[in-house]
Design a protein around this motif. Sequence first.
Motif, mmCIF file in Angstrom:
data_model
loop_
_atom_site.group_PDB
_atom_site.id
_atom_site.type_symbol
_atom_site.label_atom_id
_atom_site.label_comp_id
_atom_site.label_asym_id
_atom_site.label_seq_id
_atom_site.Cartn_x
_atom_site.Cartn_y
_atom_site.Cartn_z
ATOM 1 N N GLU A 149 3.822 -21.208 -7.379
ATOM 2 C CA GLU A 149 3.789 -19.847 -7.913
ATOM 3 C C GLU A 149 4.831 -18.972 -7.225
ATOM 4 O OE1 GLU A 149 1.676 -18.663 -10.362
ATOM 5 O OE2 GLU A 149 0.964 -20.708 -10.576
ATOM 6 N N VAL A 150 5.190 -17.878 -7.865
ATOM 7 C CA VAL A 150 6.006 -16.821 -7.280
ATOM 8 C C VAL A 150 5.379 -15.497 -7.695
ATOM 9 C CG1 VAL A 150 8.160 -18.150 -7.269
ATOM 10 C CG2 VAL A 150 7.596 -16.719 -9.251
ATOM 11 N N VAL A 151 5.785 -14.426 -7.026
ATOM 12 C CA VAL A 151 5.320 -13.095 -7.415
ATOM 13 C C VAL A 151 6.560 -12.313 -7.854
ATOM 14 C CG1 VAL A 151 4.035 -11.037 -6.746
ATOM 15 C CG2 VAL A 151 3.475 -13.246 -5.699
ATOM 16 N N GLU A 152 6.689 -12.141 -9.154
ATOM 17 C CA GLU A 152 7.841 -11.448 -9.726
ATOM 18 C C GLU A 152 7.745 -9.951 -9.430
ATOM 19 O OE1 GLU A 152 10.367 -12.871 -11.130
ATOM 20 O OE2 GLU A 152 9.580 -14.887 -11.516
ATOM 21 N N PRO A 153 8.889 -9.248 -9.449
ATOM 22 C CA PRO A 153 8.849 -7.787 -9.288
ATOM 23 C C PRO A 153 7.896 -7.173 -10.314
ATOM 24 C CG PRO A 153 11.105 -8.584 -9.163
ATOM 25 C CD PRO A 153 10.256 -9.757 -9.585
ATOM 26 N N GLY A 154 7.050 -6.267 -9.836
ATOM 27 C CA GLY A 154 6.075 -5.611 -10.702
ATOM 28 C C GLY A 154 4.746 -6.344 -10.820
ATOM 29 N N ASP A 155 4.670 -7.564 -10.314
ATOM 30 C CA ASP A 155 3.441 -8.352 -10.395
ATOM 31 C C ASP A 155 2.694 -8.340 -9.070
ATOM 32 O OD1 ASP A 155 3.896 -9.022 -13.023
ATOM 33 O OD2 ASP A 155 4.665 -11.024 -12.575
ATOM 34 N N SER A 156 1.470 -8.864 -9.105
ATOM 35 C CA SER A 156 0.683 -9.031 -7.886
ATOM 36 C C SER A 156 -0.082 -10.341 -7.990
ATOM 37 C CB SER A 156 -0.278 -7.860 -7.681
ATOM 38 O OG SER A 156 -1.239 -7.815 -8.702
ATOM 39 N N LEU A 157 -0.518 -10.825 -6.853
ATOM 40 C CA LEU A 157 -1.259 -12.074 -6.798
ATOM 41 C C LEU A 157 -2.240 -12.012 -5.638
ATOM 42 C CD1 LEU A 157 -1.454 -15.049 -7.914
ATOM 43 C CD2 LEU A 157 0.113 -15.655 -6.070
ATOM 44 N N ARG A 158 -3.489 -12.398 -5.882
ATOM 45 C CA ARG A 158 -4.507 -12.414 -4.831
ATOM 46 C C ARG A 158 -4.474 -13.756 -4.107
ATOM 47 N NH1 ARG A 158 -10.285 -10.103 -5.935
ATOM 48 N NH2 ARG A 158 -8.980 -8.276 -5.753
ATOM 49 N N VAL A 159 -4.494 -13.694 -2.785
ATOM 50 C CA VAL A 159 -4.519 -14.892 -1.950
ATOM 51 C C VAL A 159 -5.709 -14.786 -1.006
ATOM 52 C CG1 VAL A 159 -3.260 -16.246 -0.228
ATOM 53 C CG2 VAL A 159 -2.007 -15.113 -2.061
ATOM 54 N N VAL A 160 -6.472 -15.863 -0.908
ATOM 55 C CA VAL A 160 -7.596 -15.915 0.026
ATOM 56 C C VAL A 160 -7.271 -16.927 1.124
ATOM 57 C CG1 VAL A 160 -9.329 -15.254 -1.691
ATOM 58 C CG2 VAL A 160 -8.820 -17.651 -1.316
ATOM 59 N N PRO A 161 -7.834 -16.730 2.307
ATOM 60 C CA PRO A 161 -7.645 -17.725 3.360
ATOM 61 C C PRO A 161 -8.186 -19.079 2.915
ATOM 62 C CG PRO A 161 -8.597 -15.714 4.249
ATOM 63 C CD PRO A 161 -8.636 -15.596 2.756
ATOM 64 N N THR A 162 -7.732 -20.121 3.566
ATOM 65 C CA THR A 162 -8.240 -21.457 3.261
ATOM 66 C C THR A 162 -9.723 -21.519 3.611
ATOM 67 O OG1 THR A 162 -7.769 -22.335 5.459
ATOM 68 C CG2 THR A 162 -5.992 -22.500 3.801
ATOM 69 N N PRO A 163 -10.465 -22.458 3.041
ATOM 70 C CA PRO A 163 -11.884 -22.586 3.397
ATOM 71 C C PRO A 163 -12.091 -22.760 4.910
ATOM 72 C CG PRO A 163 -11.426 -23.872 1.442
ATOM 73 C CD PRO A 163 -10.098 -23.381 1.951
ATOM 74 N N ARG A 164 -11.213 -23.494 5.555
ATOM 75 C CA ARG A 164 -11.322 -23.686 7.010
ATOM 76 C C ARG A 164 -11.149 -22.363 7.747
ATOM 77 N NH1 ARG A 164 -7.347 -25.205 11.137
ATOM 78 N NH2 ARG A 164 -8.513 -25.983 12.914
ATOM 79 N N GLN A 165 -10.151 -21.571 7.337
ATOM 80 C CA GLN A 165 -9.934 -20.276 7.967
ATOM 81 C C GLN A 165 -11.126 -19.355 7.742
ATOM 82 O OE1 GLN A 165 -6.259 -19.342 5.968
ATOM 83 N NE2 GLN A 165 -5.040 -19.735 7.805
ATOM 84 N N ARG A 166 -11.650 -19.359 6.534
ATOM 85 C CA ARG A 166 -12.798 -18.499 6.235
ATOM 86 C C ARG A 166 -14.019 -18.910 7.050
ATOM 87 N NH1 ARG A 166 -12.544 -16.811 -0.011
ATOM 88 N NH2 ARG A 166 -14.387 -15.684 0.637
ATOM 89 N N ALA A 167 -14.223 -20.221 7.209
ATOM 90 C CA ALA A 167 -15.373 -20.714 7.956
ATOM 91 C C ALA A 167 -15.293 -20.310 9.428
ATOM 92 C CB ALA A 167 -15.474 -22.233 7.834
ATOM 93 N N ARG A 168 -14.088 -20.134 9.923
ATOM 94 C CA ARG A 168 -13.915 -19.741 11.322
ATOM 95 C C ARG A 168 -14.247 -18.275 11.558
ATOM 96 N NH1 ARG A 168 -8.231 -21.773 13.244
ATOM 97 N NH2 ARG A 168 -8.982 -20.910 15.203
ATOM 98 N N GLY A 169 -14.318 -17.480 10.496
ATOM 99 C CA GLY A 169 -14.784 -16.101 10.601
ATOM 100 C C GLY A 169 -13.761 -15.080 11.067
#
Length: 128
Positions: free
Chosen positions: A68-88
Amino acid sequence: MAFRNVVFAAIAAATLAGGFGIQAQAQTDRDGQQRWINIVNRSGVTIREFYMTDVDTRGWGDDRLGQEVVEPGDSLRVVPTPRQRARGYCQYDMKVVFANDRSVERRGVNLCQTTNLVCTSTGSCRVN
């Protein structure tokens, strides 16, 4: 018979749209925190890569945009990896790489309090 198919299709579409709406909403982790960031590209250059890692991890790891890319004028949601989220973790370091090879780093971004990383140029990305 055709009318029933149209009605069924409309009901199915409404159900799916509602389901996607639920998934599009922020999900909460086990500790009640919402960890995600919207990459908002208000620059005139495509964002080609995005890296995000918790503050205690060395190195950037993999490009979180993948193909994926984020073109000018666009947005994209990114979440941490499951491992990162589990670490709190709430604190994350981020790196944005533009198509012209310029990059911007933001350190210690609190995902538990921040929802947007807004890039207004290839030299400036701010959180809000």
